[in-house]
Design a protein around this motif. Structure first.
Motif, PDB file in Angstrom:
ATOM      1  N   GLU A 238       0.830  -1.202   0.000  1.00  0.00           N
ATOM      2  CA  GLU A 238       0.000   0.000   0.000  1.00  0.00           C
ATOM      3  C   GLU A 238       0.869   1.259   0.000  1.00  0.00           C
ATOM      4  N   ALA A 239       1.955   1.229   0.774  1.00  0.00           N
ATOM      5  CA  ALA A 239       2.857   2.382   0.826  1.00  0.00           C
ATOM      6  C   ALA A 239       3.484   2.644  -0.540  1.00  0.00           C
ATOM      7  N   ALA A 240       3.905   1.581  -1.220  1.00  0.00           N
ATOM      8  CA  ALA A 240       4.517   1.740  -2.540  1.00  0.00           C
ATOM      9  C   ALA A 240       3.513   2.291  -3.551  1.00  0.00           C
ATOM     10  N   LEU A 241       2.267   1.830  -3.469  1.00  0.00           N
ATOM     11  CA  LEU A 241       1.235   2.339  -4.367  1.00  0.00           C
ATOM     12  C   LEU A 241       0.947   3.815  -4.094  1.00  0.00           C
ATOM     13  N   GLU A 242       1.037   4.224  -2.825  1.00  0.00           N
ATOM     14  CA  GLU A 242       0.856   5.638  -2.493  1.00  0.00           C
ATOM     15  C   GLU A 242       1.941   6.490  -3.140  1.00  0.00           C
ATOM     16  N   VAL A 243       3.176   5.982  -3.123  1.00  0.00           N
ATOM     17  CA  VAL A 243       4.269   6.708  -3.764  1.00  0.00           C
ATOM     18  C   VAL A 243       4.014   6.822  -5.270  1.00  0.00           C
ATOM     19  N   LEU A 244       3.591   5.723  -5.892  1.00  0.00           N
ATOM     20  CA  LEU A 244       3.301   5.751  -7.325  1.00  0.00           C
ATOM     21  C   LEU A 244       2.148   6.715  -7.616  1.00  0.00           C
ATOM     22  N   ALA A 245       1.123   6.706  -6.759  1.00  0.00           N
ATOM     23  CA  ALA A 245      -0.029   7.582  -6.960  1.00  0.00           C
ATOM     24  C   ALA A 245       0.362   9.051  -6.930  1.00  0.00           C
ATOM     25  N   ALA A 246       1.394   9.385  -6.149  1.00  0.00           N
ATOM     26  CA  ALA A 246       1.829  10.781  -6.021  1.00  0.00           C
ATOM     27  C   ALA A 246       2.804  11.197  -7.113  1.00  0.00           C
TER      28      ALA A 246
ATOM     29  N   ASN B 299      -8.893  -2.295  -3.171  1.00  0.00           N
ATOM     30  CA  ASN B 299      -9.682  -1.271  -2.506  1.00  0.00           C
ATOM     31  C   ASN B 299      -8.855  -0.209  -1.791  1.00  0.00           C
ATOM     32  N   VAL B 300      -7.511  -0.290  -1.841  1.00  0.00           N
ATOM     33  CA  VAL B 300      -6.709   0.735  -1.178  1.00  0.00           C
ATOM     34  C   VAL B 300      -6.868   2.046  -1.937  1.00  0.00           C
ATOM     35  N   ALA B 301      -6.773   3.159  -1.212  1.00  0.00           N
ATOM     36  CA  ALA B 301      -7.076   4.464  -1.800  1.00  0.00           C
ATOM     37  C   ALA B 301      -6.210   4.776  -3.014  1.00  0.00           C
ATOM     38  N   ALA B 302      -4.921   4.396  -2.941  1.00  0.00           N
ATOM     39  CA  ALA B 302      -4.002   4.733  -4.027  1.00  0.00           C
ATOM     40  C   ALA B 302      -4.371   4.044  -5.340  1.00  0.00           C
ATOM     41  N   MET B 303      -5.129   2.942  -5.250  1.00  0.00           N
ATOM     42  CA  MET B 303      -5.460   2.204  -6.464  1.00  0.00           C
ATOM     43  C   MET B 303      -6.301   3.038  -7.427  1.00  0.00           C
ATOM     44  N   THR B 304      -7.021   4.033  -6.901  1.00  0.00           N
ATOM     45  CA  THR B 304      -7.841   4.872  -7.776  1.00  0.00           C
ATOM     46  C   THR B 304      -6.978   5.698  -8.736  1.00  0.00           C
ATOM     47  N   GLN B 305      -5.704   5.899  -8.390  1.00  0.00           N
ATOM     48  CA  GLN B 305      -4.801   6.697  -9.221  1.00  0.00           C
ATOM     49  C   GLN B 305      -4.010   5.856 -10.216  1.00  0.00           C
ATOM     50  N   MET B 306      -4.183   4.555 -10.200  1.00  0.00           N
ATOM     51  CA  MET B 306      -3.446   3.689 -11.117  1.00  0.00           C
ATOM     52  C   MET B 306      -4.096   3.715 -12.500  1.00  0.00           C
ATOM     53  N   ASP B 307      -3.263   3.709 -13.523  1.00  0.00           N
ATOM     54  CA  ASP B 307      -3.784   3.609 -14.881  1.00  0.00           C
ATOM     55  C   ASP B 307      -3.828   2.165 -15.352  1.00  0.00           C
ATOM     56  N   GLN B 308      -2.846   1.365 -14.937  1.00  0.00           N
ATOM     57  CA  GLN B 308      -2.809  -0.040 -15.338  1.00  0.00           C
ATOM     58  C   GLN B 308      -2.072  -0.837 -14.273  1.00  0.00           C
ATOM     59  N   VAL B 309      -2.642  -1.987 -13.924  1.00  0.00           N
ATOM     60  CA  VAL B 309      -2.028  -2.860 -12.930  1.00  0.00           C
ATOM     61  C   VAL B 309      -1.846  -4.241 -13.549  1.00  0.00           C
ATOM     62  N   HIS B 310      -0.590  -4.691 -13.618  1.00  0.00           N
ATOM     63  CA  HIS B 310      -0.262  -6.015 -14.135  1.00  0.00           C
ATOM     64  C   HIS B 310       0.095  -6.904 -12.958  1.00  0.00           C
TER      65      HIS B 310
ATOM     66  N   ALA C  91      -5.960 -13.130  -7.519  1.00  0.00           N
ATOM     67  CA  ALA C  91      -7.107 -12.633  -6.751  1.00  0.00           C
ATOM     68  C   ALA C  91      -7.244 -11.124  -6.914  1.00  0.00           C
ATOM     69  N   LEU C  92      -6.129 -10.401  -6.900  1.00  0.00           N
ATOM     70  CA  LEU C  92      -6.184  -8.963  -7.139  1.00  0.00           C
ATOM     71  C   LEU C  92      -6.596  -8.682  -8.575  1.00  0.00           C
ATOM     72  N   TYR C  93      -6.021  -9.405  -9.493  1.00  0.00           N
ATOM     73  CA  TYR C  93      -6.352  -9.222 -10.912  1.00  0.00           C
ATOM     74  C   TYR C  93      -7.859  -9.329 -11.135  1.00  0.00           C
ATOM     75  N   ASP C  94      -8.466 -10.341 -10.535  1.00  0.00           N
ATOM     76  CA  ASP C  94      -9.906 -10.547 -10.710  1.00  0.00           C
ATOM     77  C   ASP C  94     -10.730  -9.462 -10.020  1.00  0.00           C
ATOM     78  N   ALA C  95     -10.175  -8.859  -8.958  1.00  0.00           N
ATOM     79  CA  ALA C  95     -10.915  -7.850  -8.196  1.00  0.00           C
ATOM     80  C   ALA C  95     -10.776  -6.446  -8.774  1.00  0.00           C
ATOM     81  N   LEU C  96      -9.829  -6.241  -9.677  1.00  0.00           N
ATOM     82  CA  LEU C  96      -9.597  -4.912 -10.230  1.00  0.00           C
ATOM     83  C   LEU C  96     -10.712  -4.490 -11.182  1.00  0.00           C
ATOM     84  N   PRO C  97     -11.016  -3.199 -11.243  1.00  0.00           N
ATOM     85  CA  PRO C  97     -11.937  -2.712 -12.273  1.00  0.00           C
ATOM     86  C   PRO C  97     -11.358  -3.001 -13.657  1.00  0.00           C
ATOM     87  N   ALA C  98     -12.232  -3.271 -14.617  1.00  0.00           N
ATOM     88  CA  ALA C  98     -11.779  -3.675 -15.945  1.00  0.00           C
ATOM     89  C   ALA C  98     -10.842  -2.657 -16.574  1.00  0.00           C
ATOM     90  N   GLU C  99     -11.081  -1.360 -16.317  1.00  0.00           N
ATOM     91  CA  GLU C  99     -10.267  -0.330 -16.962  1.00  0.00           C
ATOM     92  C   GLU C  99      -8.853  -0.258 -16.400  1.00  0.00           C
TER      93      GLU C  99
END
Length: 464
Positions: A346-354, A383-394, A402-410
């Motif tokens: 989550e911390a790493a995703l926050e850094v990427l989001a910023a 569902n972590v807050a930083a995930m809303t700022q991601m453009d693509q997650v591989h 499990a994360l892949y299946d839970a991610l929004p399609a976009e």
């Protein structure tokens, strides 16, 4: 400078020296052994006794063994002990006993190594400083670090880790720190613990090794800070806390910058500020704990803040690199590929989001040792807050499915079982202007993604 003579090592371990030798280092690996080292023939994946002859041929000053290995002369420079692991521990304890160094022990679910390096950068300005190499923090890493400590050391930073209950206390007793620092407690190694509270108790066991009158540095923001305080109190330690909820070192603000963080805090009724040369609130928290530890070791707070500016993250632990693409343009790489758990992810995703990139791309690998809840814990990362700022997650690995299946399609990119498979697709997944994060447990080999991104560039990546 001589680190050990045959007589000193024999007295420390109760062993028998076959010759009058002296060594200036200690090694457990013939691949990195330097001439003049004492080679320690530990039994791990393979029996170190099988490599003693090779070590001596490479110039080892002596070898610590439990028997004379086949093909080695009885008059070779050896120290023969009943058990090599026990002998190494005795050597480490003797090294600790003969020095007047001020020692800090560091543990925590996340941030041990980066905090250790922060401490080293601060303390080495004020005296000869010795520290753990890489992540040498286990049952052989701690005594090895101690055994390597020169007698004229003034400060020592010992990283202490664990995978199972009961590991930290004996290592802390070997290190006998003046200051014990727990960076944080999180859901890591849940395969071996029933709860995060159990992990907190294990981390708090570092205070059992404190010298009389030692200081316990406690993260006040974690859920189980009360457990840390209880253990520290039972050990007779002076308790110093840090964090937003602290009373001693109070984090009052964090301003994220593209490649650093500016933090403010209150200490003894005064306002202070400091900069950390890596983005992420978690680095600001680690730095505040390191500052508190250094003050307890006798360093002036302002001097400690100045020394902190020399720190930057090490390879695989949050390093930023600009990579020039062969076809033109650049990408920014956040290499956090060394380890992963829900808190650090989550911390790493926050850094990427910023970050300021045109697109924010994450390559995420399995988080290991999470126990029975590993599948829902991976899915919950969606569902972590930083995930809303991601453009693509591989996603990489069976758990990350499990994360892949839970991610929004976009936001859903590709999923592969291994990093090798994913790395083959990198050229079609990355565009100039992207900021790219690589994060996963070490066994998932996200370093292959990092290497693949570098291979897309021309020339060498910039050093941090």
């Amino acid at each position: 400078m001589t680190l050990w003579t045959a007589a000193e090592a024999a007295a420390a371990t109760g062993g028998r020296a076959t010759a009058d030798w002296q060594v200036n280092g200690v090694s457990i690996d013939t691949r990195t052994l330097q001439p003049g080292d004492l080679f320690v023939a530990l039994k791990a994946a393979r029996d170190g006794h099988d490599f003693v002859a090779q070590a001596l041929e490479k110039g080892a000053g002596a070898a610590l063994v439990s028997q004379i290995p086949e093909g080695v002369s009885p008059d070779a420079p050896l120290l023969i002990v009943e058990d090599v692991q026990t002998g190494l521990e005795a050597l480490g304890q003797a090294a600790r006993a003969r020095t007047e160094a001020r020692v800090v022990g560091v543990t925590g679910s996340v941030g041990k190594t980066s905090t250790k390096e922060m401490l080293v950068n601060i303390l080495e300005i004020h005296g000869k400083t010795h520290a753990s190499v890489a992540s040498y923090n286990n049952h052989w890493g701690v005594p090895l670090t101690l055994a390597r400590m020169p007698r004229d050391t003034e400060f020592a930073v010992i990283e202490i880790g664990m995978n199972h209950p009961g590991e930290i206390a004996p290592l802390a007793r070997q290190a006998r720190p003046h200051v014990g620092l727990v960076t944080t407690v999180a859901a890591v190694h849940l395969e071996a613990f029933e709860s995060v509270a159990g992990i907190a108790k294990e981390k708090a066991a570092i205070f059992e090794g404190l010298v009389p009158g030692g200081a316990a540095i406690v993260n006040a923001d974690i859920e189980h800070a009360d457990i840390l305080r209880q253990y520290a109190d039972e050990a007779g330690a002076g308790i110093v806390d840090f964090g937003r909820a602290a009373s001693d070192y109070v984090l009052t603000g964090v301003v994220q910058k593209p490649d650093s963080v500016h933090a403010t805090a209150g200490v003894d009724g005064k306002d202070i500020s400091f900069d950390v040369q890596s983005a992420g609130t978690h680095f600001a928290m680690n730095a505040l704990g390191a500052l508190a530890a250094c003050v307890e070791l006798g360093v002036d707070l302002n001097d400690a803040i100045t020394g902190l500016r020399n720190w930057s993250p090490v390879k695989g632990r949050g390093v930023r690199e600009q990579i020039s693409l062969a076809g033109g343009g650049q990408i920014e790489l956040l290499d956090d590929s060394y380890n992963a758990n829900p808190t650090s992810m989550e911390a790493a995703l926050e850094v990427l989001a910023a970050s300021q990139g045109m697109r924010r791309i994450a390559f995420l690998g399995d988080m290991k040792e999470l126990g029975a809840q590993e599948i829902p814990m991976h899915a919950a990362m969606a569902n972590v807050a930083a995930m809303t700022q991601m453009d693509q997650v591989h996603c990489i690995g069976p758990l990350m499915k499990a994360l892949y299946d839970a991610l929004p399609a976009e936001k859903r990119g590709l999923w592969f079982e291994t990093s090798v498979e994913m790395a083959e697709r990198l050229p079609e997944l990355i565009c100039t202007g992207d900021t790219v994060l690589a994060k996963g447990s070490l066994s998932m080999a996200l370093a292959r993604i990092v290497d693949g991104l570098r291979e897309m560039g021309q020339g060498d990546a910039l050093e941090p």
